[in-house]
Design an enzyme around this catalytic site. Structure first.
Site, PDB file in Angstrom:
ATOM      1  N   ASP A  63      10.617   0.742  35.772  1.00 36.61           N
ATOM      2  CA  ASP A  63      11.877   0.145  35.717  1.00 36.61           C
ATOM      3  C   ASP A  63      11.996  -1.384  35.972  1.00 36.61           C
ATOM      4  O   ASP A  63      10.872  -1.887  36.168  1.00 36.61           O
ATOM      5  CB  ASP A  63      12.665   1.121  36.440  1.00 36.61           C
ATOM      6  CG  ASP A  63      12.470   0.937  37.939  1.00 36.61           C
ATOM      7  OD1 ASP A  63      11.646   0.133  38.322  1.00 36.61           O
ATOM      8  OD2 ASP A  63      12.975   2.030  38.793  1.00 36.61           O
ATOM      9  N   SER A 117      10.515   2.215  48.609  1.00 36.22           N
ATOM     10  CA  SER A 117      10.317   3.080  47.446  1.00 36.22           C
ATOM     11  C   SER A 117       8.945   3.074  46.876  1.00 36.22           C
ATOM     12  O   SER A 117       8.668   4.157  45.977  1.00 36.22           O
ATOM     13  CB  SER A 117      11.315   2.514  46.490  1.00 36.22           C
ATOM     14  OG  SER A 117      10.863   1.055  46.128  1.00 36.22           O
ATOM     15  N   HIS A 129       9.886  -1.316  39.694  1.00 32.77           N
ATOM     16  CA  HIS A 129       8.804  -0.407  40.199  1.00 32.77           C
ATOM     17  C   HIS A 129       7.818  -0.269  38.979  1.00 32.77           C
ATOM     18  O   HIS A 129       7.927  -0.151  37.706  1.00 32.77           O
ATOM     19  CB  HIS A 129       9.169   1.001  40.521  1.00 32.77           C
ATOM     20  CG  HIS A 129      10.422   0.736  41.565  1.00 32.77           C
ATOM     21  ND1 HIS A 129      11.634   1.026  41.439  1.00 32.77           N
ATOM     22  CD2 HIS A 129      10.173   0.562  42.838  1.00 32.77           C
ATOM     23  CE1 HIS A 129      12.060   1.018  42.370  1.00 32.77           C
ATOM     24  NE2 HIS A 129      11.264   0.656  43.535  1.00 32.77           N
TER      25      HIS A 129
END
Ligand code: NAG
Ligand code: NAG
Ligand code: NAG
Length: 359
Positions: A324, A40, A327
């Site tokens: 978040d 990610s 991240h």
């Protein structure tokens, strides 16, 4: 000491500014294709094409700082580091997600194979594109390229391209549940197991024609809000940070070893652990005021509930380290990308990505 540090910071920023000023001219000279692999931290939308169980970020407020506030599938509020790096390499836009391509021509300036949630092990992450599959996809792409351009020309093209590989955090997170506090033998075994697999993957990419590798090391995984919310007092987890430190040191050693073993293998290793430590020790210097609380989410440290359409998110995103529970924000990605592109050896080893592209 203080003065010296200020002078050093000033020098760093002046260097950055002069580098940035030179960027438009430098870009033409370093114009290349960029191929991206990993999780990610670099997925620009592949997971949008996967079944609903795969990790997704294609809904607001993800992308709130992206042009036209588009939730592209990037796990952040805006651009990722790899977007800034692609632009610095002279690309007009970040390499497109492999799963969005309808023909190979669209990938002539590079392709992004990354999938949020994956690790170096196929068993890390469910319903994601594994690293094994990402390398297979690249192999298909390289095969098509060879058919289109001829073997020699395809090999030259790939040897000049940048291979950006950002993976490993999810494997370490998976192992973190079994960590025995203070047991360094166990940590070294975990690190060795993950890196054995990663080494094979880097060798596979080399066999397929890759020569210039950019490998960002994992940051201080013990400091993400999703971990800190479980630690008394909200502190960073010392064991997970120790694991991250051992992992990044061993990753750098692995790259050194591959460069000796494989002819023409060049690399730039970005030390995100060190970048994170610098920011932790003096956040204001880098413009951050909030290192622990996620910008988007709910509950303790905004990290208990997910960053979802009904979650609240902060206004001062430039001052937050984390977007978040897991991240970082675009602000961190920007700083990290500039240090990996133009930074000194302390952050970019043994050369920065800018030098790697020119070599
Ligand atoms: C590449 O070649 C394969 C056959 O090896 C073909 O199935 C595929 O459609 C091609 N992909 C692209 C993107 O051109
Ligand atoms: C530490 O980890 C090693 C390797 O996993 C294990 O053999 C050993 O028993 C552990 N030591 C303690 C004190 O838990
Ligand atoms: C958002 O909605 C989900 C399910 O619809 C719910 O479980 C969650 O508590 C809500 N979160 C907030 C912050 O309201």
């Amino acid at each position: 000491m203080e003065k010296l540090q200020q002078a050093a910071t000033l020098f760093l920023f002046l260097s950055l500014i002069s580098f940035l000023a030179n960027l438009s001219t430098a870009a033409a000279a370093t114009s290349r294709a960029v191929f991206v692999f990993g999780d990610s931290t670099v997925d620009v939308g592949n997971n949008n094409f996967l079944p609903s169980d795969a990790p997704k970020a294609n809904f607001p407020p993800y992308g709130v700082d992206y042009p036209r506030r588009i939730p592209t599938g990037r796990f952040g509020n805006g651009f990722l580091g790899v977007d800034f790096i692609a632009m610095a390499a002279g690309l007009r836009r970040s390499p497109p997600p492999f799963l969005s391509l309808s023909n190979a021509v669209e990938g002539r300036r590079g392709v992004n194979f990354a999938s949020a949630g994956c690790g170096v092990f196929d068993t890390t992450g469910t319903d994601v594109v594994t690293m094994t599959q990402q390398i297979k996809d690249f192999s298909t792409f390289a095969g098509n390229l060879t058919v289109a351009k001829g073997a020699r020309s395809a090999a030259v093209f790939l040897s000049k391209s940048l291979f950006y590989v950002s993976v490993g955090s999810n494997d370490l997170f998976a192992f973190s549940t079994v960590l025995i506090p203070g047991n360094s033998t166990q940590k070294d075994e975990i690190v060795a197991a993950v890196l054995r697999q990663f080494a094979e993957q880097l060798r596979s990419l080399y066999q397929l024609g890759a020569r210039k590798f950019a490998v960002p090391g994992t940051g201080q995984l013990g400091c993400i809000p999703g971990v800190r919310r479980r630690v008394p007092g909200g502190a960073c987890s010392p064991d997970l940070n120790d694991l991250s430190l051992r992992y990044k040191t061993a990753t750098r050693a692995l790259l050194e070893q591959l460069a000796m073993e494989l002819e023409g293998f060049r690399y730039s290793f970005t030390d995100f652990f060190e970048i994170g430590s610098q920011i932790q020790s003096d956040p204001q210097k880098y413009g951050f005021t909030e290192l622990a609380v996620a910008c988007c989410g709910s509950g303790r440290l905004n990290a208990e509930g997910p960053c979802a359409p009904n979650a609240t998110y902060c206004d001062d995103r430039r001052q937050h380290f984390f977007w978040d529970a897991i991240h970082p924000t675009q602000a961190v990605y920007w700083l990290g990308s500039q240090l990996s592109l133009y930074g000194p050896r302390q952050f970019a080893y043994p050369v920065n990505i800018h030098s790697l592209l020119k070599s």
